[in-house]
Design a protein around this motif. Structure first.
Motif: not given
Length: 142
Positions: A40-56
């Motif tokens: 589990t990867v979690i952001s400790r901030h309410t104005t920053a997020c974690v996302n899985l997507n493409e590196q392009e």
């Protein structure tokens, strides 16, 4: 059952910034010794997020453009009338409604189960910030 808990410190330089943290997470995972379980990867901030997507790069620019159109910085937001920390950042909180604070990735046979084009991103919505943190938590069997 083995549990491994880590922090990834980050600094951001732009108001909205996408940072690929895939290799950092993979490096921590390699040292964990876990063969099957969950990451589990979690952001400790309410104005920053974690996302899985493409590196392009062009897709990432599209993502930034989309977020800015979706929730403009100069909107008439009540939160900005009396901000808690002096930052007019209602737009960042509203963008966060469309994203995740965390992502959970299966661990199978000693590997993180990510798709061919998937990378793990920390997405800053209220930068620049000199100090941000991701928490990475591995849980499973060796």
């Amino acid at each position: 059952m083995k549990i491994s808990h880590h922090h990834i410190p980050l600094a951001t330089q732009a108001p909205i910034q996408i940072i690929d943290v895939t290799q950092q997470v993979k490096d921590l995972f390699a040292a964990s010794g876990i063969r099957n379980g969950l990451c589990t990867v979690i952001s400790r901030h309410t104005t920053a997020c974690v996302n899985l997507n493409e590196q392009e790069p062009m897709l990432q620019q599209d993502m930034l453009t989309h977020l800015k159109r979706l929730v403009p910085r100069d909107g008439d937001y009540l939160h900005n009338e009396n901000p808690v920390d002096g930052r007019d950042n209602a737009h960042a909180h509203l963008m966060g409604l469309f994203m995740n604070a965390s992502e959970t990735i299966p661990i199978v046979d000693g590997g993180l189960v990510l798709g061919t084009w998937q990378s793990i991103f920390f997405i800053e919505l209220d930068g620049p910030r000199p100090e941000r943190h991701l928490t990475v938590h591995f849980m499973g069997t060796e």
